[in-house]
Design a protein around this motif. Structure first.
Motif, PDB file in Angstrom:
ATOM      1  N   ASN A   1     -26.125 -54.471  15.046  1.00  0.00           N
ATOM      2  CA  ASN A   1     -26.637 -55.567  14.337  1.00  0.00           C
ATOM      3  C   ASN A   1     -27.366 -56.680  15.093  1.00  0.00           C
ATOM      4  N   ILE A   2     -26.939 -56.953  16.171  1.00  0.00           N
ATOM      5  CA  ILE A   2     -27.475 -57.750  17.341  1.00  0.00           C
ATOM      6  C   ILE A   2     -28.638 -57.387  17.873  1.00  0.00           C
ATOM      7  N   SER A   3     -28.781 -56.045  18.057  1.00  0.00           N
ATOM      8  CA  SER A   3     -30.242 -55.395  18.570  1.00  0.00           C
ATOM      9  C   SER A   3     -31.202 -55.376  17.442  1.00  0.00           C
ATOM     10  N   ALA A   4     -30.585 -55.277  16.398  1.00  0.00           N
ATOM     11  CA  ALA A   4     -31.740 -55.471  14.980  1.00  0.00           C
ATOM     12  C   ALA A   4     -32.215 -56.672  15.085  1.00  0.00           C
ATOM     13  N   ALA A   5     -31.347 -57.822  15.091  1.00  0.00           N
ATOM     14  CA  ALA A   5     -31.657 -58.951  14.989  1.00  0.00           C
ATOM     15  C   ALA A   5     -32.693 -59.471  16.186  1.00  0.00           C
ATOM     16  N   ARG A   6     -32.392 -58.873  17.193  1.00  0.00           N
ATOM     17  CA  ARG A   6     -33.195 -59.363  18.183  1.00  0.00           C
ATOM     18  C   ARG A   6     -34.610 -58.797  18.283  1.00  0.00           C
TER      19      ARG A   6
ATOM     20  N   PHE B   1     -36.379 -64.587  25.621  1.00  0.00           N
ATOM     21  CA  PHE B   1     -35.393 -63.718  25.312  1.00  0.00           C
ATOM     22  C   PHE B   1     -34.431 -62.964  26.458  1.00  0.00           C
ATOM     23  N   GLY B   2     -34.039 -63.999  27.245  1.00  0.00           N
ATOM     24  CA  GLY B   2     -32.986 -63.673  28.566  1.00  0.00           C
ATOM     25  C   GLY B   2     -33.759 -62.903  29.656  1.00  0.00           C
ATOM     26  N   GLY B   3     -35.118 -63.082  29.493  1.00  0.00           N
ATOM     27  CA  GLY B   3     -35.738 -62.664  30.974  1.00  0.00           C
ATOM     28  C   GLY B   3     -35.804 -61.274  30.732  1.00  0.00           C
ATOM     29  N   ARG B   4     -35.961 -60.700  29.720  1.00  0.00           N
ATOM     30  CA  ARG B   4     -36.438 -59.418  29.482  1.00  0.00           C
ATOM     31  C   ARG B   4     -37.822 -58.994  29.984  1.00  0.00           C
ATOM     32  N   ASP B   5     -38.012 -57.844  30.605  1.00  0.00           N
ATOM     33  CA  ASP B   5     -39.241 -57.485  31.035  1.00  0.00           C
ATOM     34  C   ASP B   5     -40.383 -57.055  30.039  1.00  0.00           C
ATOM     35  N   HIS B   6     -41.667 -56.872  30.425  1.00  0.00           N
ATOM     36  CA  HIS B   6     -42.861 -56.503  29.578  1.00  0.00           C
ATOM     37  C   HIS B   6     -42.541 -55.272  28.762  1.00  0.00           C
ATOM     38  N   SER B   7     -41.911 -54.131  29.631  1.00  0.00           N
ATOM     39  CA  SER B   7     -41.724 -52.857  28.898  1.00  0.00           C
ATOM     40  C   SER B   7     -40.613 -53.090  27.802  1.00  0.00           C
ATOM     41  N   THR B   8     -39.890 -53.556  28.032  1.00  0.00           N
ATOM     42  CA  THR B   8     -38.745 -53.904  27.115  1.00  0.00           C
ATOM     43  C   THR B   8     -39.295 -54.622  25.582  1.00  0.00           C
ATOM     44  N   ILE B   9     -40.070 -55.608  25.651  1.00  0.00           N
ATOM     45  CA  ILE B   9     -40.723 -56.220  24.818  1.00  0.00           C
ATOM     46  C   ILE B   9     -41.702 -55.545  24.177  1.00  0.00           C
ATOM     47  N   VAL B  10     -42.458 -54.421  24.732  1.00  0.00           N
ATOM     48  CA  VAL B  10     -43.392 -53.657  24.168  1.00  0.00           C
ATOM     49  C   VAL B  10     -42.619 -52.476  23.585  1.00  0.00           C
ATOM     50  N   TYR B  11     -41.482 -52.048  24.012  1.00  0.00           N
ATOM     51  CA  TYR B  11     -40.790 -51.018  23.076  1.00  0.00           C
ATOM     52  C   TYR B  11     -40.300 -51.735  21.928  1.00  0.00           C
ATOM     53  N   SER B  12     -39.691 -52.988  22.082  1.00  0.00           N
ATOM     54  CA  SER B  12     -39.210 -53.671  20.872  1.00  0.00           C
ATOM     55  C   SER B  12     -40.267 -53.776  19.749  1.00  0.00           C
TER      56      SER B  12
ATOM     57  N   MET C   1     -46.386 -60.918  26.129  1.00  0.00           N
ATOM     58  CA  MET C   1     -45.296 -60.060  26.277  1.00  0.00           C
ATOM     59  C   MET C   1     -44.394 -60.911  27.340  1.00  0.00           C
ATOM     60  N   GLU C   2     -44.988 -61.166  28.426  1.00  0.00           N
ATOM     61  CA  GLU C   2     -44.259 -61.858  29.729  1.00  0.00           C
ATOM     62  C   GLU C   2     -43.623 -63.059  29.074  1.00  0.00           C
ATOM     63  N   ASP C   3     -44.100 -63.696  28.437  1.00  0.00           N
ATOM     64  CA  ASP C   3     -43.653 -65.221  27.825  1.00  0.00           C
ATOM     65  C   ASP C   3     -42.558 -64.928  26.807  1.00  0.00           C
ATOM     66  N   ILE C   4     -42.682 -63.966  26.175  1.00  0.00           N
ATOM     67  CA  ILE C   4     -41.949 -63.474  25.115  1.00  0.00           C
ATOM     68  C   ILE C   4     -40.366 -63.291  25.647  1.00  0.00           C
TER      69      ILE C   4
END
Length: 439
Positions: A374-379, A401-412, A394-397
């Motif tokens: 549920n938390i992952s879906a909300a995130r 969200f807790g300092g997540r890297d560029h690739s994590t945001i792209v994947y999301s 992507m970097e600013d996003i």
């Protein structure tokens, strides 16, 4: 008369009602007016550095609330001690100053300006107020933000309270209703929550569109609605769109929302806009020339709050600086209003808050590292909506969200795009979240 001092005196009285005498006397009573800047900043003088620190840390929010209540719009507050206080400008030439208004005139039927765009909704609201549960139940009022829906809900409340002082009238906006449900579930106090709302004689809910996609909220509201309606209690709902356009609204609720009468409010025509401006000016005892009222009405066409905001700005210029309401000043006030945009950080908080309520998780959990389904879906949803509304990199996003890297945001984002193409319910939920954030 120094109108700035009148404003500060009224703000102090507001604070005095909310503080114990010792606190008020020590920290608020000694404040003095220094200047009011056109940018919307009020500068106040404090006796010494110690008191300045305490007031700044503890009482600035109260001061801003008090000044907003007096002026009718929000201002920034700067505190200075006498040694660093800028020289106070000379008071404007003596002239009759308007009475200091409360900043919030009563939301009554008498103060509602009628016109072709809102006549039907106004008449329906009056009918409900004069005959609760005997006219239209539920009454569903919809229209864009800033057109008078909240005014009508409050007017209904005022009128019913006047005629039926024994009635239990509950007024709530849907965001607060949702937050109360989340708190009740977490604290195990759902029964108290239900007693509060299901004991109402009249239930008025503003911004009901925020119920979209929130399963727990819809479940509770469904049973609350049924309980009240079956008992012959009056329900009034306001929304920024008709029930059929609230995409992720359960069909059983949509049907019930349409049981009674649906009334819409459209943007006001030119004559109504002028009437609204002149009425607001009268409430401030502000002499508003016809050409200034018409100038404002010709430039602000879709939002009553903006019309009222322009009058508030003109009133503040006159009260605090002695500047008469003329077209040149109105141009400046309108420019300020049209340029008022929500800062990106505020928008992000609003997005995360709305997604959190929809998925029944906290903003901290969305920004955190837990990976329950549920938390992952909300995130992922929050990341997608932030990108969609703000266009941030992507970097600013990732930083938000807790300092997540560029690739994590792209994947999301790619995962969300794929899910949206294959899940109609998710697509409708996201569309409703975006509408709610933008409303």
């Amino acid at each position: 008369m120094d109108s700035f001092n009148d404003v500060l005196s009224a703000a102090k009285e507001y604070c005095k009602e909310r503080l114990v005498d010792a606190t008020y006397n020590l920290y608020i009573d000694g404040l003095e007016a220094v200047s009011f800047e056109g940018s919307g900043k009020v500068v106040l003088s404090v006796r010494n550095d110690f008191i300045c620190t305490i007031v700044r840390d503890r009482y600035t929010p109260l001061l801003k609330e008090a000044l907003a209540a007096v002026l009718g719009f929000e201002v920034e507050v700067e505190l200075v001690v006498p040694a660093t206080a800028p020289e106070k400008p000379a008071a404007p030439a003596a002239q009759p100053a308007p009475a200091v208004p409360s900043g919030k005139y009563d939301f009554t039927f008498e103060n509602f300006i009628k016109g072709p765009s809102n006549q039907f909704a106004y008449a329906a609201a009056q009918a409900v107020a004069s005959n609760p549960s005997g006219a239209y139940n539920p009454l569903f009022i919809y229209g864009q933000s800033g057109l008078g829906k909240t005014h009508l809900l409050n007017a209904i409340q005022v009128e019913i309270k006047k005629n039926h002082p024994d009635f239990n009238i509950v007024y709530v906006d849907c965001e607060k209703f949702t937050n109360e449900i989340i708190t009740a579930i977490r604290e195990g106090s759902t029964e108290l929550f239900r007693q509060k709302y299901r004991a109402a004689d009249v239930l008025l809910v503003d911004d009901i569109q925020f119920i979209a996609g929130k399963e727990s909220t819809q479940e509770e509201f469904f049973h609350t609605f049924n309980t009240l309606h079956n008992a012959g209690k009056q329900i009034v709902l306001a929304s920024d769109r008709p029930a059929k356009e609230i995409k992720s609204l359960e069909e059983r609720l949509r049907t019930r929302f349409e049981w009674g009468l649906t009334a819409d409010i459209q943007p006001p025509d030119f004559e109504t806009r002028v009437a609204i401006i002149r009425r607001k000016a009268e409430l401030f005892n502000l002499d508003m020339p016809n050409e200034v009222a018409e100038f404002i009405a010709n430039h602000l066409k879709n939002n009553i709050r903006q019309l009222e905001g322009a009058v508030k700005k003109l009133n503040a210029y006159y009260m605090l600086e002695g500047i008469q309401p003329v077209i040149g000043v109105a141009q400046n006030a309108i420019k300020d209003i049209l340029n008022e945009t929500q800062p990106v950080p505020v928008t992000i908080e609003k997005i995360i808050g709305e997604v959190g309520r929809t998925y029944n998780v906290t903003p901290a959990e969305i920004r955190g590292m837990r990976r329950t389904a549920n938390i992952s879906a909300a995130r992922q949803t929050a990341i997608y909506v932030v990108r969609e509304i703000t266009g941030m990199s992507m970097e600013d996003i990732g930083k938000e969200f807790g300092g997540r890297d560029h690739s994590t945001i792209v994947y999301s984002l790619k995962s969300m795009e794929n899910n949206l193409n294959n899940d109609r319910h998710l697509k409708e939920t996201v569309e409703d979240i975006i509408k709610n954030v933008r409303s």
